[in-house]
Design a protein around this motif. Sequence first.
Motif, PDB file in Angstrom:
ATOM      1  N   UNK A   7      33.625  77.975  63.260  1.00  0.00           N
ATOM      2  CA  UNK A   7      31.798  79.362  63.820  1.00  0.00           C
ATOM      3  C   UNK A   7      30.748  78.739  62.739  1.00  0.00           C
ATOM      4  N   UNK A   8      30.238  77.953  63.009  1.00  0.00           N
ATOM      5  CA  UNK A   8      29.189  77.788  62.074  1.00  0.00           C
ATOM      6  C   UNK A   8      28.127  79.546  61.803  1.00  0.00           C
ATOM      7  N   UNK A   9      28.727  80.493  62.755  1.00  0.00           N
ATOM      8  CA  UNK A   9      27.792  82.008  62.338  1.00  0.00           C
ATOM      9  C   UNK A   9      28.628  82.708  62.111  1.00  0.00           C
ATOM     10  N   UNK A  10      29.980  82.417  62.341  1.00  0.00           N
ATOM     11  CA  UNK A  10      31.068  83.569  61.368  1.00  0.00           C
ATOM     12  C   UNK A  10      31.764  82.931  60.824  1.00  0.00           C
ATOM     13  N   UNK A  11      31.563  84.170  59.614  1.00  0.00           N
ATOM     14  CA  UNK A  11      32.337  84.094  57.966  1.00  0.00           C
ATOM     15  C   UNK A  11      33.323  84.099  57.715  1.00  0.00           C
ATOM     16  N   UNK A  20      34.681  71.805  56.900  1.00  0.00           N
ATOM     17  CA  UNK A  20      34.329  71.019  57.649  1.00  0.00           C
ATOM     18  C   UNK A  20      34.165  71.915  58.982  1.00  0.00           C
ATOM     19  N   UNK A  21      33.340  71.309  59.756  1.00  0.00           N
ATOM     20  CA  UNK A  21      33.008  72.765  60.696  1.00  0.00           C
ATOM     21  C   UNK A  21      33.673  72.262  62.335  1.00  0.00           C
ATOM     22  N   UNK A  22      34.091  72.546  63.244  1.00  0.00           N
ATOM     23  CA  UNK A  22      34.483  72.680  64.063  1.00  0.00           C
ATOM     24  C   UNK A  22      33.216  72.134  65.303  1.00  0.00           C
ATOM     25  N   UNK A  23      32.327  71.400  65.371  1.00  0.00           N
ATOM     26  CA  UNK A  23      31.883  70.805  66.098  1.00  0.00           C
ATOM     27  C   UNK A  23      30.510  70.336  65.754  1.00  0.00           C
ATOM     28  N   UNK A  24      30.228  70.861  64.578  1.00  0.00           N
ATOM     29  CA  UNK A  24      29.205  71.015  63.981  1.00  0.00           C
ATOM     30  C   UNK A  24      28.971  69.712  62.067  1.00  0.00           C
ATOM     31  N   UNK A  25      27.752  70.363  61.801  1.00  0.00           N
ATOM     32  CA  UNK A  25      27.260  69.644  60.765  1.00  0.00           C
ATOM     33  C   UNK A  25      28.103  70.474  60.041  1.00  0.00           C
ATOM     34  N   UNK A  43      25.956  75.674  59.403  1.00  0.00           N
ATOM     35  CA  UNK A  43      26.099  77.238  58.977  1.00  0.00           C
ATOM     36  C   UNK A  43      25.167  78.486  58.867  1.00  0.00           C
ATOM     37  N   UNK A  44      25.287  79.499  59.372  1.00  0.00           N
ATOM     38  CA  UNK A  44      23.700  80.071  59.231  1.00  0.00           C
ATOM     39  C   UNK A  44      24.515  81.566  59.910  1.00  0.00           C
ATOM     40  N   UNK A  45      24.599  82.591  58.921  1.00  0.00           N
ATOM     41  CA  UNK A  45      24.548  83.921  59.415  1.00  0.00           C
ATOM     42  C   UNK A  45      23.401  84.967  60.064  1.00  0.00           C
ATOM     43  N   UNK A  46      24.479  85.402  60.551  1.00  0.00           N
ATOM     44  CA  UNK A  46      23.530  86.519  61.867  1.00  0.00           C
ATOM     45  C   UNK A  46      22.604  87.416  61.116  1.00  0.00           C
ATOM     46  N   UNK A  74      26.334  87.307  55.871  1.00  0.00           N
ATOM     47  CA  UNK A  74      26.073  86.909  54.686  1.00  0.00           C
ATOM     48  C   UNK A  74      26.837  86.712  53.346  1.00  0.00           C
ATOM     49  N   UNK A  75      26.659  88.382  53.043  1.00  0.00           N
ATOM     50  CA  UNK A  75      27.693  88.711  53.001  1.00  0.00           C
ATOM     51  C   UNK A  75      29.181  87.722  52.322  1.00  0.00           C
ATOM     52  N   UNK A  76      30.065  88.474  54.208  1.00  0.00           N
ATOM     53  CA  UNK A  76      31.161  87.904  53.583  1.00  0.00           C
ATOM     54  C   UNK A  76      31.373  86.989  53.305  1.00  0.00           C
ATOM     55  N   UNK A  77      30.416  86.120  54.269  1.00  0.00           N
ATOM     56  CA  UNK A  77      30.542  84.425  54.308  1.00  0.00           C
ATOM     57  C   UNK A  77      30.891  83.766  52.630  1.00  0.00           C
ATOM     58  N   UNK A  78      28.903  83.738  51.904  1.00  0.00           N
ATOM     59  CA  UNK A  78      28.944  84.133  50.723  1.00  0.00           C
ATOM     60  C   UNK A  78      30.788  84.152  49.754  1.00  0.00           C
ATOM     61  N   UNK A  79      31.152  85.607  49.992  1.00  0.00           N
ATOM     62  CA  UNK A  79      32.315  86.352  49.468  1.00  0.00           C
ATOM     63  C   UNK A  79      33.365  84.851  49.625  1.00  0.00           C
ATOM     64  N   UNK A  80      34.055  84.757  50.278  1.00  0.00           N
ATOM     65  CA  UNK A  80      34.912  83.624  50.777  1.00  0.00           C
ATOM     66  C   UNK A  80      34.188  82.443  50.149  1.00  0.00           C
ATOM     67  N   UNK A  81      33.841  82.125  50.547  1.00  0.00           N
ATOM     68  CA  UNK A  81      32.899  80.666  49.602  1.00  0.00           C
ATOM     69  C   UNK A  81      33.141  80.697  48.275  1.00  0.00           C
ATOM     70  N   UNK A  82      32.585  82.130  47.834  1.00  0.00           N
ATOM     71  CA  UNK A  82      32.745  82.037  46.523  1.00  0.00           C
ATOM     72  C   UNK A  82      34.431  81.701  46.215  1.00  0.00           C
TER      73      UNK A  82
END
Length: 345
Positions: A75-79, A120-125, A129-132, A137-145
């Motif tokens: 999901x592009x909005x979930x980390x 790879x984002x399901x159904x999107x590009x 990707x954008x957190x709400x 955002x903090x969780x997403x960057x932690x996982x992405x890092x």
Amino acid sequence: MKKTLLLGILILLVLAVWTYQNQAAEVKKPVKILDKQKGVCWVGSPKPLEGWELDSLGSFGITHISQTPFGWQADPNLPDIKWEKHTDRMWWGESLIGLEYTTEEARQKGVESVLKPHLWVRGEWPGAIEMTSEQGWADWFEQYSEFILYYAQYAESHQIPILCIGTELELTSGRENEWRTLIDEVRTVFSGELTYAANFTEYEKVKFWDALDYIGIQAYFPLAEKINPDLQSLKNGWKKKIKEIEKVQKKFNKPVIFTEIGYCNTVDAAIAPWIWPNERKAVALSEDVQALCYQAFFETAWEKDWLAGAYFWKWYPQPRDRNPDFTPQDKKAQEVMRSFYTAGL
């Protein structure tokens, strides 16, 4: 009185000379690339390679391939990011084992690799990707890092010269502080060069280019407004885009890499180069237009001193007979690429 005045003038002259010399010393020399990266975007194979699949690269003048291991975000909005650490359900060529084999086999044939992890984002590009929330955002960057550091450590252990820390993450790149922190973290484990693959609609807004070694652009710029454009109109389209690129390049004084560039073999290839082949099935095929797009690029942007390299999307281990498609393999565009990549060899 006169002596005091003369002394004052002398002091001012000395200060002026000192200031001029220091300002001159601070002026950076323009970027001038001598050995360009002549690249293609390598498609990871579903099954193990036998080795011969890389044999033909040198005959086309290819010096570099980009390899792309994937992470998955449902999901592009979930980390929530998953990658090889979490699952073995992936193509062989995108696993660490496949990456290592491909890197070493290519290296033996004189071809170097760039590592370019991609979400790879399901159904999107990835640009969606954008957190709400700030916590999101903090969780997403932690996982992405963690995702990027996983591959940074691999790249370091296999002496891969360039790591791309992200691809087309357009709605995340405005969070400058988080990206700068990530870059600092990557540099603690990876001693090579870094870039970020900004979408062509994004690269002008990125503020952290100074922290990287290259300005990376996914160069799917629209070059024409009509189907079947001629070479001159395509070159005119590039000249406009080059002026825009040069503003960013001069501001940061960094070399530029086209981390991706490509065109389908269709009559509308230059209108919106980023459109996926599946969305072009009703469009007439044209190897000629695809080849002209390649020709226009090489006769304009490729000649610029600041362009460090380009990676054409995409190159299969075994050519596929699928239409339409981005690959230049076994098409007229392949020979255009060969003629420029082998020029001077």
